[in-house]
Scaffold this motif. Structure first.
Motif, PDB file in Angstrom:
ATOM      1  N   GLN A  55      -9.192  -3.357  -3.102  1.00  0.00           N
ATOM      2  CA  GLN A  55      -8.173  -2.192  -2.642  1.00  0.00           C
ATOM      3  C   GLN A  55      -8.574  -2.375  -0.949  1.00  0.00           C
ATOM      4  OE1 GLN A  55      -9.961   0.555  -5.432  1.00  0.00           O
ATOM      5  NE2 GLN A  55      -7.826   1.488  -5.134  1.00  0.00           N
ATOM      6  N   GLY A  60      -7.083   4.925  -2.538  1.00  0.00           N
ATOM      7  CA  GLY A  60      -7.683   4.603  -3.511  1.00  0.00           C
ATOM      8  C   GLY A  60      -7.272   4.918  -4.779  1.00  0.00           C
ATOM      9  N   VAL A  61      -6.044   5.446  -5.120  1.00  0.00           N
ATOM     10  CA  VAL A  61      -5.326   6.076  -6.299  1.00  0.00           C
ATOM     11  C   VAL A  61      -4.341   4.921  -6.953  1.00  0.00           C
ATOM     12  CG1 VAL A  61      -4.361   8.049  -7.530  1.00  0.00           C
ATOM     13  CG2 VAL A  61      -6.047   8.271  -5.635  1.00  0.00           C
ATOM     14  N   CYS A  62      -3.640   4.518  -6.080  1.00  0.00           N
ATOM     15  CA  CYS A  62      -2.283   3.850  -6.961  1.00  0.00           C
ATOM     16  C   CYS A  62      -2.389   2.211  -7.115  1.00  0.00           C
ATOM     17  CB  CYS A  62      -1.329   3.821  -6.124  1.00  0.00           C
ATOM     18  SG  CYS A  62      -1.192   2.923  -4.438  1.00  0.00           S
ATOM     19  N   PHE A  63      -3.470   1.767  -6.487  1.00  0.00           N
ATOM     20  CA  PHE A  63      -3.910   0.125  -6.573  1.00  0.00           C
ATOM     21  C   PHE A  63      -2.715  -0.598  -6.171  1.00  0.00           C
ATOM     22  CE2 PHE A  63      -7.127   2.020  -9.001  1.00  0.00           C
ATOM     23  CZ  PHE A  63      -8.313   1.349  -8.966  1.00  0.00           C
ATOM     24  N   GLU A  64      -1.704  -0.174  -5.552  1.00  0.00           N
ATOM     25  CA  GLU A  64      -0.756  -0.959  -4.883  1.00  0.00           C
ATOM     26  C   GLU A  64      -1.159  -2.119  -3.766  1.00  0.00           C
ATOM     27  OE1 GLU A  64       1.442  -1.525  -6.941  1.00  0.00           O
ATOM     28  OE2 GLU A  64       2.493   0.464  -7.860  1.00  0.00           O
ATOM     29  N   CYS A  65      -2.253  -1.868  -3.511  1.00  0.00           N
ATOM     30  CA  CYS A  65      -2.844  -2.379  -2.057  1.00  0.00           C
ATOM     31  C   CYS A  65      -3.929  -3.655  -2.509  1.00  0.00           C
ATOM     32  CB  CYS A  65      -3.610  -1.567  -1.202  1.00  0.00           C
ATOM     33  SG  CYS A  65      -4.859  -0.868  -1.890  1.00  0.00           S
ATOM     34  N   CYS A  85      -6.912  -0.429   1.182  1.00  0.00           N
ATOM     35  CA  CYS A  85      -6.985   0.844   1.784  1.00  0.00           C
ATOM     36  C   CYS A  85      -8.239   1.531   1.771  1.00  0.00           C
ATOM     37  CB  CYS A  85      -5.775   1.800   1.112  1.00  0.00           C
ATOM     38  SG  CYS A  85      -6.588   2.291  -0.569  1.00  0.00           S
ATOM     39  N   PRO A 142       0.852  -1.214  -0.090  1.00  0.00           N
ATOM     40  CA  PRO A 142      -0.015   0.115  -0.123  1.00  0.00           C
ATOM     41  C   PRO A 142       0.747   1.276   0.055  1.00  0.00           C
ATOM     42  CG  PRO A 142      -0.936  -1.700   1.483  1.00  0.00           C
ATOM     43  CD  PRO A 142       0.540  -2.168   0.961  1.00  0.00           C
ATOM     44  N   TYR A 143       0.408   2.364  -0.788  1.00  0.00           N
ATOM     45  CA  TYR A 143       1.061   3.520  -0.977  1.00  0.00           C
ATOM     46  C   TYR A 143       0.461   4.634  -0.571  1.00  0.00           C
ATOM     47  CZ  TYR A 143       4.240   6.835  -2.961  1.00  0.00           C
ATOM     48  OH  TYR A 143       4.935   8.023  -3.529  1.00  0.00           O
ATOM     49  N   CYS A 144      -0.595   4.888  -1.481  1.00  0.00           N
ATOM     50  CA  CYS A 144      -1.382   6.191  -1.325  1.00  0.00           C
ATOM     51  C   CYS A 144      -2.326   6.152  -0.224  1.00  0.00           C
ATOM     52  CB  CYS A 144      -1.840   6.586  -2.772  1.00  0.00           C
ATOM     53  SG  CYS A 144      -3.439   5.736  -2.969  1.00  0.00           S
ATOM     54  N   MET A 145      -2.889   5.016   0.058  1.00  0.00           N
ATOM     55  CA  MET A 145      -3.737   4.784   1.278  1.00  0.00           C
ATOM     56  C   MET A 145      -5.018   5.676   0.939  1.00  0.00           C
ATOM     57  SD  MET A 145      -2.218   2.971   2.935  1.00  0.00           S
ATOM     58  CE  MET A 145      -2.820   2.794   4.605  1.00  0.00           C
TER      59      MET A 145
HETATM   60  S1  FES Z   1      -2.773   2.182  -1.317  1.00  0.00           S
HETATM   61 FE1  FES Z   1      -3.030   3.113  -3.260  1.00  0.00          FE
HETATM   62  S2  FES Z   1      -5.005   2.383  -3.782  1.00  0.00           S
HETATM   63 FE2  FES Z   1      -4.752   1.298  -1.991  1.00  0.00          FE
END
Ligand code: FES
Length: 103
Positions: free
Chosen positions: A78, A62-67, A80, A57-60
């Motif tokens: 997602q 809902g933007v980056c989709f890393e989570c 986050c 998780p990066y942006c926390m």
């Molecule tokens: S941490 Fe970026 S979308 Fe969930």
């Protein structure tokens, strides 16, 4: 208007919930998002890309989709954006996932 008034108060952390991460029991603060609970527990990646690169998780927000994780058999959730709940079964995602749940 003060800057502090623009933000919501933090969620009440008056309890704990238990969920599983890849089958391992994890305790988390009630009111935290699933991403926070996973990071607080492991600090490790929640998924890997198709090439095997770890992601966390990066942006926390809902933007980056890393989570992305699998929750109760549903892929590409997602972490986050959802609160951690008692009894949820969470799995890390490795590689590509389909867009629809086939189960
Ligand atoms: S941490 Fe970026 S979308 Fe969930």
């Amino acid at each position: 208007m003060s800057i502090a008034s623009r933000f919501l108060p933090p969620p009440k952390a008056d309890g704990t919930v238990c969920f599983t991460l890849d089958g391992e029991p994890v305790m988390a603060r009630d009111g935290d998002t699933l991403a926070v609970a996973i990071l607080a527990h492991t600090g490790a990646a929640t998924r890997t890309t198709a090439s095997g690169s770890p992601r966390a998780p990066y942006c926390m927000m809902g933007v980056c989709f890393e989570c992305l994780v699998e929750v109760d058999g549903r892929p590409n959730v997602q972490a986050c954006l959802i609160p951690v709940r008692e009894g949820m079964a969470v799995r890390r995602q490795d590689g590509l996932r389909g867009l629809r749940h086939d189960g």
